[in-house]
Design an enzyme around this catalytic site. Structure first.
Site, mmCIF file in Angstrom:
data_model
loop_
_atom_site.group_PDB
_atom_site.id
_atom_site.type_symbol
_atom_site.label_atom_id
_atom_site.label_comp_id
_atom_site.label_asym_id
_atom_site.label_seq_id
_atom_site.Cartn_x
_atom_site.Cartn_y
_atom_site.Cartn_z
ATOM 1 N N THR A 105 0.855 -1.189 0.000
ATOM 2 C CA THR A 105 0.000 0.000 0.000
ATOM 3 C C THR A 105 0.886 1.233 0.000
ATOM 4 O O THR A 105 1.893 1.291 0.706
ATOM 5 C CB THR A 105 -0.935 0.034 1.221
ATOM 6 O OG1 THR A 105 -1.864 -1.057 1.126
ATOM 7 C CG2 THR A 105 -1.732 1.333 1.273
ATOM 8 N N PHE A 145 1.098 5.071 0.936
ATOM 9 C CA PHE A 145 0.496 6.069 1.820
ATOM 10 C C PHE A 145 1.071 7.441 1.505
ATOM 11 O O PHE A 145 2.269 7.570 1.214
ATOM 12 C CB PHE A 145 0.792 5.740 3.291
ATOM 13 C CG PHE A 145 0.215 4.440 3.778
ATOM 14 C CD1 PHE A 145 -1.020 4.403 4.398
ATOM 15 C CD2 PHE A 145 0.911 3.255 3.610
ATOM 16 C CE1 PHE A 145 -1.548 3.204 4.853
ATOM 17 C CE2 PHE A 145 0.396 2.046 4.060
ATOM 18 C CZ PHE A 145 -0.842 2.021 4.682
#
Length: 286
Positions: A179, A181
């Site tokens: 992921t 961020f």
């Protein structure tokens, strides 16, 4: 002085872990205080009105793709991107101490986390999957209620934080699960947090284009002329304007001055242009 960072999810969630990892690398020695919110909307609302509050927000995942809601929330927000952090998402199965997988009757977690662990969970058909609002929140609920026979799919950080035993590690089906961020700040603080212009090598911009032939190709041609690399382009329809689109674009560059010249060249061809942030890329994290 402590650094206050807004996160979505309970303490111990992946946003919490990402914020702590990022600031441990970029602000070593500073105390990190994460401020949990139950939704991204509430997170942005708080950070928009509190200049001292930074934010860590997931923007895309290698399996689930872009988080379009967060693209829009960022565009509508005064916050600016000052950094990014790419983190490997690895799930564990965690439960109260003294249990084995055979003792577990239910597993609780966010539906996306459960989906990412389907292969492992199907190997244990006696365990019923129960959707919950958050990975770390599931671990916290089990710990606080003292519920035996229940387990959580969460991160190792959350399991340790809430005193749960880890029954299995790395239970996600796809091990290339990352992921990305974004680290966000009020524009008044952005100058203190981001690198000098000569050290910047990435930018995120958003713009719309008229519904005319070749509009996007002209933009891409100009950026290529200035040796600006597109690392991501995401389009979303503009509500109320048929067949018109808004484009979220990430670009990387070797020269900040050349990047600025490229932006000056393409801006007359765009509408609703905004620079969401200029920062350092973290491609070397993967």
């Amino acid at each position: 002085m402590s650094i206050r960072v807004a996160i979505q999810g309970a303490e111990g969630c992946y946003h919490d872990a990402a914020a702590r990892e990022y600031f441990a690398q970029n602000s070593p020695g500073e105390e990190i205080v994460t401020v949990p919110f139950d939704s991204f909307g509430h997170l942005f609302d708080a950070a928009n009105h509190d200049a001292s509050l930074l934010a860590t927000v997931a923007i895309e995942n290698t399996i689930a793709g872009p988080l379009l809601q967060n693209h829009e929330l960022l565009r509508e927000s005064p916050l600016t991107i000052v950094g990014e952090h790419k983190m490997r998402i690895s799930h564990v199965l965690a439960a109260l101490p003294g249990q084995k997988i055979e003792d577990i009757k239910e597993v609780h977690s966010h539906p996306m986390a459960l989906m990412q662990c389907e292969q492992f969970l199907h190997m244990h058909p006696h365990i019923r999957m129960v959707e919950n609002f958050d990975t770390a929140g599931s671990a916290r609920e089990i710990a606080e209620a003292g519920t035996m026979g229940h387990a959580a799919v969460c991160g190792e950080y959350a399991a340790t934080l809430y005193g749960l035993d880890i029954l299995a590690r790395g239970i996600e089906t796809n091990k290339r699960n990352f992921t990305r961020f974004l680290i966000l700040a009020d524009p008044l603080l952005a100058g203190e947090l981001k690198s000098r212009p000569d050290m910047l090598d990435k930018a995120s911009i958003v713009f719309s284009l008229p519904h005319t032939q070749g509009a996007l190709s002209k933009i891409l041609t100009i950026l290529a002329f200035y040796d600006i690399n597109l690392s991501k382009i995401q389009s979303t329809p503009i509500i109320g304007c048929e067949w018109e689109y808004r484009f979220y674009v990430d670009v990387t560059f070797d020269s900040y001055a050349r990047y600025c010249r490229a932006i000056d060249a393409v801006r007359p061809l765009m509408s609703d242009f905004r620079t969401l942030g200029e920062y350092n890329s973290t491609d070397n994290e993967l």
